[in-house]
Design a protein around this motif. Structure first.
Motif, PDB file in Angstrom:
ATOM      1  N   ASN A  61      28.852  41.317  39.143  1.00  0.00           N
ATOM      2  CA  ASN A  61      27.551  40.648  39.275  1.00  0.00           C
ATOM      3  C   ASN A  61      26.973  40.260  37.921  1.00  0.00           C
ATOM      4  OD1 ASN A  61      27.435  40.623  42.067  1.00  0.00           O
ATOM      5  ND2 ASN A  61      26.580  42.679  42.148  1.00  0.00           N
ATOM      6  N   SER A  62      27.259  40.998  36.893  1.00  0.00           N
ATOM      7  CA  SER A  62      26.684  40.709  35.570  1.00  0.00           C
ATOM      8  C   SER A  62      27.341  39.509  34.917  1.00  0.00           C
ATOM      9  CB  SER A  62      26.817  41.923  34.660  1.00  0.00           C
ATOM     10  OG  SER A  62      28.175  42.126  34.306  1.00  0.00           O
ATOM     11  N   ARG A  63      28.508  39.108  35.353  1.00  0.00           N
ATOM     12  CA  ARG A  63      29.238  38.022  34.706  1.00  0.00           C
ATOM     13  C   ARG A  63      29.123  36.711  35.453  1.00  0.00           C
ATOM     14  NH1 ARG A  63      34.893  39.512  32.455  1.00  0.00           N
ATOM     15  NH2 ARG A  63      34.708  37.286  32.196  1.00  0.00           N
ATOM     16  N   LYS A  64      28.051  36.502  36.166  1.00  0.00           N
ATOM     17  CA  LYS A  64      27.857  35.231  36.870  1.00  0.00           C
ATOM     18  C   LYS A  64      27.700  34.115  35.847  1.00  0.00           C
ATOM     19  CE  LYS A  64      25.856  37.066  41.037  1.00  0.00           C
ATOM     20  NZ  LYS A  64      24.718  37.110  41.916  1.00  0.00           N
ATOM     21  N   ASN A  65      28.435  33.054  36.050  1.00  0.00           N
ATOM     22  CA  ASN A  65      28.362  31.925  35.116  1.00  0.00           C
ATOM     23  C   ASN A  65      27.570  30.805  35.707  1.00  0.00           C
ATOM     24  OD1 ASN A  65      29.872  33.274  33.227  1.00  0.00           O
ATOM     25  ND2 ASN A  65      31.802  32.487  34.007  1.00  0.00           N
ATOM     26  N   GLU A 110      28.645  46.163  39.636  1.00  0.00           N
ATOM     27  CA  GLU A 110      27.775  45.886  38.487  1.00  0.00           C
ATOM     28  C   GLU A 110      28.436  44.908  37.531  1.00  0.00           C
ATOM     29  OE1 GLU A 110      26.742  49.562  36.575  1.00  0.00           O
ATOM     30  OE2 GLU A 110      25.882  50.393  38.399  1.00  0.00           O
ATOM     31  N   PHE A 111      29.717  45.128  37.238  1.00  0.00           N
ATOM     32  CA  PHE A 111      30.427  44.267  36.297  1.00  0.00           C
ATOM     33  C   PHE A 111      30.576  42.855  36.844  1.00  0.00           C
ATOM     34  CE2 PHE A 111      34.309  42.410  34.570  1.00  0.00           C
ATOM     35  CZ  PHE A 111      33.996  42.431  33.220  1.00  0.00           C
ATOM     36  N   ASN A 129      30.880  51.195  42.453  1.00  0.00           N
ATOM     37  CA  ASN A 129      29.566  50.804  41.929  1.00  0.00           C
ATOM     38  C   ASN A 129      29.701  50.100  40.582  1.00  0.00           C
ATOM     39  OD1 ASN A 129      30.362  53.210  40.698  1.00  0.00           O
ATOM     40  ND2 ASN A 129      28.258  53.777  40.233  1.00  0.00           N
ATOM     41  N   LYS A 130      30.616  50.566  39.743  1.00  0.00           N
ATOM     42  CA  LYS A 130      30.835  49.923  38.443  1.00  0.00           C
ATOM     43  C   LYS A 130      31.433  48.532  38.619  1.00  0.00           C
ATOM     44  CE  LYS A 130      29.479  53.191  35.697  1.00  0.00           C
ATOM     45  NZ  LYS A 130      28.270  53.037  34.935  1.00  0.00           N
TER      46      LYS A 130
END
Length: 86
Positions: free
Chosen positions: A82-86, A79-80, A75-76
């Motif tokens: 997906n959060s760093r989409k450029n 999350e990580f 899960n982490k």
């Protein structure tokens, strides 16, 4: 040991197929410069891919940089990544 080698070969083959299916044609084609992969101590496949550099070999042929991120759980990792989409 043969099962692991076969499994890793299948995983690399799958990544090549996914990459090939994802390629776009046309003038407005966006190029992929970097792919972010996660590895985890509980995932022998990811450790082998990272240790032996097999992912780098596959993506290097296409001029794509590979960045590795340590995963602290599935899960982490999601999350990580997906959060760093450029």
């Amino acid at each position: 040991m043969r099962k692991w080698i076969a499994f890793i070969a299948v995983m690399i083959g799958a990544s090549l197929i996914i990459t090939a299916c994802g390629s776009a044609k046309g003038e407005g084609k966006d190029t992929l410069d970097k792919v972010v992969l996660d590895y985890a101590y509980y995932s022998p496949t990811s450790l082998a891919l990272k240790e032996f550099g097999w992912a780098e070999e596959v993506f290097e042929e296409q001029g794509i940089e590979v960045e590795w991120v340590l995963s602290h759980g599935s899960n982490k990792a999601l999350e990580f990544l997906n959060s760093r989409k450029n």
